[in-house]
Design an enzyme around this catalytic site. Structure first.
Site, PDB file in Angstrom:
ATOM      1  N   ALA A  12     118.512  24.229 -29.308  1.00 40.07           N
ATOM      2  CA  ALA A  12     117.472  24.295 -28.269  1.00 40.07           C
ATOM      3  C   ALA A  12     117.719  25.463 -27.310  1.00 40.07           C
ATOM      4  O   ALA A  12     116.824  26.263 -27.032  1.00 40.07           O
ATOM      5  CB  ALA A  12     117.418  22.976 -27.491  1.00 40.07           C
ATOM      6  N   ARG A 106     123.122  23.460 -40.650  1.00 41.87           N
ATOM      7  CA  ARG A 106     123.006  23.674 -39.194  1.00 41.87           C
ATOM      8  C   ARG A 106     123.722  24.955 -38.772  1.00 41.87           C
ATOM      9  O   ARG A 106     123.227  25.697 -37.913  1.00 41.87           O
ATOM     10  CB  ARG A 106     123.589  22.484 -38.423  1.00 41.87           C
ATOM     11  N   TYR A 215     119.946  15.916 -50.267  1.00 39.07           N
ATOM     12  CA  TYR A 215     119.138  17.082 -50.603  1.00 39.07           C
ATOM     13  C   TYR A 215     120.037  18.293 -50.809  1.00 39.07           C
ATOM     14  O   TYR A 215     121.186  18.305 -50.366  1.00 39.07           O
ATOM     15  CB  TYR A 215     118.068  17.366 -49.547  1.00 39.07           C
TER      16      TYR A 215
HETATM   17  P1  FAD Z   1     123.213  20.333 -29.083  1.00 39.51           P
HETATM   18  O1  FAD Z   1     123.088  20.837 -30.458  1.00 39.51           O
HETATM   19  O2  FAD Z   1     124.030  19.124 -28.836  1.00 39.51           O
HETATM   20  O3  FAD Z   1     123.791  21.551 -28.198  1.00 39.51           O
HETATM   21  C1  FAD Z   1     124.219  21.392 -26.847  1.00 39.51           C
HETATM   22  C2  FAD Z   1     125.240  22.447 -26.545  1.00 39.51           C
HETATM   23  O4  FAD Z   1     125.570  22.380 -25.161  1.00 39.51           O
HETATM   24  C3  FAD Z   1     126.528  22.287 -27.326  1.00 39.51           C
HETATM   25  O5  FAD Z   1     126.841  23.494 -27.978  1.00 39.51           O
HETATM   26  C4  FAD Z   1     127.547  21.916 -26.270  1.00 39.51           C
HETATM   27  O6  FAD Z   1     128.844  22.405 -26.548  1.00 39.51           O
HETATM   28  C5  FAD Z   1     126.959  22.581 -25.021  1.00 39.51           C
HETATM   29  N1  FAD Z   1     127.387  21.971 -23.752  1.00 39.51           N
HETATM   30  C6  FAD Z   1     127.442  20.655 -23.454  1.00 39.51           C
HETATM   31  N2  FAD Z   1     127.888  20.455 -22.197  1.00 39.51           N
HETATM   32  C7  FAD Z   1     128.116  21.692 -21.676  1.00 39.51           C
HETATM   33  C8  FAD Z   1     128.592  22.150 -20.409  1.00 39.51           C
HETATM   34  N3  FAD Z   1     128.911  21.285 -19.413  1.00 39.51           N
HETATM   35  N4  FAD Z   1     128.717  23.484 -20.206  1.00 39.51           N
HETATM   36  C9  FAD Z   1     128.409  24.374 -21.207  1.00 39.51           C
HETATM   37  N5  FAD Z   1     127.964  23.973 -22.432  1.00 39.51           N
HETATM   38  C10 FAD Z   1     127.809  22.662 -22.654  1.00 39.51           C
HETATM   39  N6  FAD Z   1     121.828  17.638 -36.515  1.00 39.51           N
HETATM   40  C11 FAD Z   1     121.558  17.486 -37.821  1.00 39.51           C
HETATM   41  O7  FAD Z   1     120.422  17.129 -38.150  1.00 39.51           O
HETATM   42  N7  FAD Z   1     122.505  17.768 -38.776  1.00 39.51           N
HETATM   43  C12 FAD Z   1     123.744  18.178 -38.439  1.00 39.51           C
HETATM   44  O8  FAD Z   1     124.548  18.397 -39.295  1.00 39.51           O
HETATM   45  C13 FAD Z   1     124.064  18.328 -37.076  1.00 39.51           C
HETATM   46  N8  FAD Z   1     125.296  18.741 -36.711  1.00 39.51           N
HETATM   47  C14 FAD Z   1     125.580  18.910 -35.383  1.00 39.51           C
HETATM   48  C15 FAD Z   1     126.847  19.351 -35.022  1.00 39.51           C
HETATM   49  C16 FAD Z   1     127.168  19.538 -33.679  1.00 39.51           C
HETATM   50  C17 FAD Z   1     128.548  19.982 -33.298  1.00 39.51           C
HETATM   51  C18 FAD Z   1     126.200  19.303 -32.677  1.00 39.51           C
HETATM   52  C19 FAD Z   1     126.545  19.534 -31.231  1.00 39.51           C
HETATM   53  C20 FAD Z   1     124.925  18.839 -33.041  1.00 39.51           C
HETATM   54  C21 FAD Z   1     124.597  18.656 -34.396  1.00 39.51           C
HETATM   55  N9  FAD Z   1     123.347  18.200 -34.825  1.00 39.51           N
HETATM   56  C22 FAD Z   1     123.051  18.043 -36.130  1.00 39.51           C
HETATM   57  C23 FAD Z   1     122.322  17.798 -33.866  1.00 39.51           C
HETATM   58  C24 FAD Z   1     121.285  18.737 -33.694  1.00 39.51           C
HETATM   59  O9  FAD Z   1     121.751  20.061 -33.778  1.00 39.51           O
HETATM   60  C25 FAD Z   1     120.755  18.430 -32.312  1.00 39.51           C
HETATM   61  O10 FAD Z   1     120.344  17.089 -32.269  1.00 39.51           O
HETATM   62  C26 FAD Z   1     119.542  19.200 -32.032  1.00 39.51           C
HETATM   63  O11 FAD Z   1     119.577  20.441 -32.649  1.00 39.51           O
HETATM   64  C27 FAD Z   1     119.378  19.350 -30.533  1.00 39.51           C
HETATM   65  O12 FAD Z   1     120.048  20.490 -30.130  1.00 39.51           O
HETATM   66  P2  FAD Z   1     120.424  20.772 -28.634  1.00 39.51           P
HETATM   67  O13 FAD Z   1     120.570  22.238 -28.570  1.00 39.51           O
HETATM   68  O14 FAD Z   1     119.487  20.108 -27.715  1.00 39.51           O
HETATM   69  O15 FAD Z   1     121.805  20.048 -28.431  1.00 39.51           O
END
Ligand code: FAD
Length: 388
Positions: A12, A106, A215
């Protein structure tokens, strides 16, 4: 002063950074991890997510890395027979629409986004920097980090995942909810699976209290397996807890031979166990100059394959709202008003999908006829902005 501070370099946060950069906005993104590592496994890009990512110019990069299933089957857990369910993959192909699904690792999706952001601005991403708190006033918002750094900007976005610190600061700390589901994830090398599993359909095998999705990934070199199990006994968090294959196989001992054969071929040390958490829908995401995005706003179960898509949609809509007005507080209001109901609907529908997949009775045909198709018709590039 940068115009935007983004906390979190997941799917995101990076998508948002790219969308804003493409409008000439100076973005500063902070990620707590010291480096971007190859974490996670398969990710489904449904049409709404693909539409959003393609609008950012990423189609060629995604198609170079992703697989397109030939069908998306639902199979009975005992017989392995395909259940009568609408073939959306074929329908989208016949309509000449963009593929109904892409399947991508991912880590590959993450790298495509990070590379694109860094190509625009090599200083846009700061790693190894953990956000601690913010203060806002009429002039802007100041983010403070654990290393003592302070960053001032006009707007701050909390794209910091399910345990969002920004969310806690905005609306009070509340623990995520354990959903009673555990996922076992594994990647089987192409050579170790039965030939029919390499052929290209994604298969969701469904049965009482369990389901298993498989898949192909990385152009058929890997088969991605995720086995979901209803349980009330394990609530550890994290993406990378090693799991015992025998324990996983035991949960599926009554299932058909195809399922058991795939599970038996999971590499001895590669399986990871992942407890599934979500949160109840939030009634609001924004206060003043600070808002939430992605899992920070709406962490959900993965049963519709729309978790990452919601973050991508958020990011695309946010960038569109940014173009609408120079009043940055209003941008956040438009963004939230456009996105909140959609994301919260999908969050609740993802919970219901778990009940459909794992229902105790066998009337699958009826259940799958009542799909959530309308949720997949969304287009973040054209959905009307709510001009509050
Ligand atoms: P996230 O992907 O959780 O990213 C949030 C980021 O914010 C992380 O990189 C974290 O380190 C960072 N962060 C958190 N707190 C702080 C802070 N205080 N200061 C600075 N940075 C911070 N979905 C699937 O469908 N298949 C998968 O295999 C899969 N693997 C995943 C592996 C990991 C390690 C993660 C974190 C998520 C994974 N997901 C997976 C979930 C999927 O990517 C997320 O549900 C979705 O993409 C939402 O993404 P996001 O960017 O909102 O959150």
């Amino acid at each position: 002063m940068s115009e935007i501070t983004i906390i979190g370099g997941g799917i995101a946060g990076l998508t948002c950074a790219l969308g804003l950069q493409q409008q000439g906005v100076r973005v500063k993104l902070f990620e707590q991890a010291p480096r971007f590592e190859e974490v996670g496994a398969g990710l489904t890009l449904s049409q709404p997510a693909s539409r959003g990512l393609f609008s950012l110019g990423l189609r060629a990069a995604i198609e170079a890395m992703a697989d397109i299933p030939v069908r998306a089957d639902v199979a009975d857990y005992l017989t392995g027979m395909t259940l009568p369910a609408p073939d959306r993959v074929q329908e989208s192909r016949e309509k000449g629409d963009i593929p109904y699904f892409y399947q991508i690792h991912r880590a590959d999706m993450h790298k495509i986004l990070a590379d694109a952001v860094l190509a625009n601005d090599p200083d846009a991403i700061t790693l190894g920097t953990r956000f601690e708190k913010f203060e806002q006033d009429a002039d802007g918002v100041t983010a403070s980090f654990e290393d003592g750094r302070q960053i001032h900007s006009t707007v701050l976005i909390g794209a910091d995942g399910i345990n969002s610190r920004v969310r806690d600061l905005l609306f009070g700390a509340q623990a995520p909810r354990f959903t009673g589901q555990v996922a076992y994830r594994f990647l089987v090398p192409y050579a170790d699976v039965e030939p029919f599993m390499r052929a290209g359909p994604s298969v969701n095998s469904v049965g009482p209290g369990r389901h298993l999705l498989r898949y192909v990934l990385r152009h058929g070199t890997l088969v991605n397996g995720v086995a979901f199990v209803k349980t009330d006994s394990w609530t550890g968090e994290g993406w990378s807890t090693p799991a015992d294959n025998a324990e996983m196989l035991e949960k599926f001992k009554d299932w058909n031979d195809d399922v058991k054969g795939l599970l038996r071929n999971a590499p001895p040390s590669g399986t990871r166990k992942w407890a599934l958490f979500d949160r109840d829908p939030l009634p609001r995401w924004t206060i003043g100059r600070v808002t939430l995005m992605g899992d920070g706003a709406h962490p959900m179960l993965p049963f519709l394959g729309l978790g990452a898509a919601m973050g991508i949609e958020d990011a695309v809509v946010f960038a569109r709202a940014w173009r609408e007005t120079a009043d940055r507080i209003k941008v956040l209001a438009i963004y939230e008003a456009t996105r909140r109901d959609r994301a919260n609907d999908v969050l609740l529908a993802s919970r219901r999908q778990g009940e459909i997949n794992q229902a105790p009775d066998s009337d699958n045909a009826k259940r799958y006829a009542a799909t959530n198709q309308h949720l997949f018709d969304y287009d973040p590039t054209t959905t009307p902005l709510a001009m509050v």
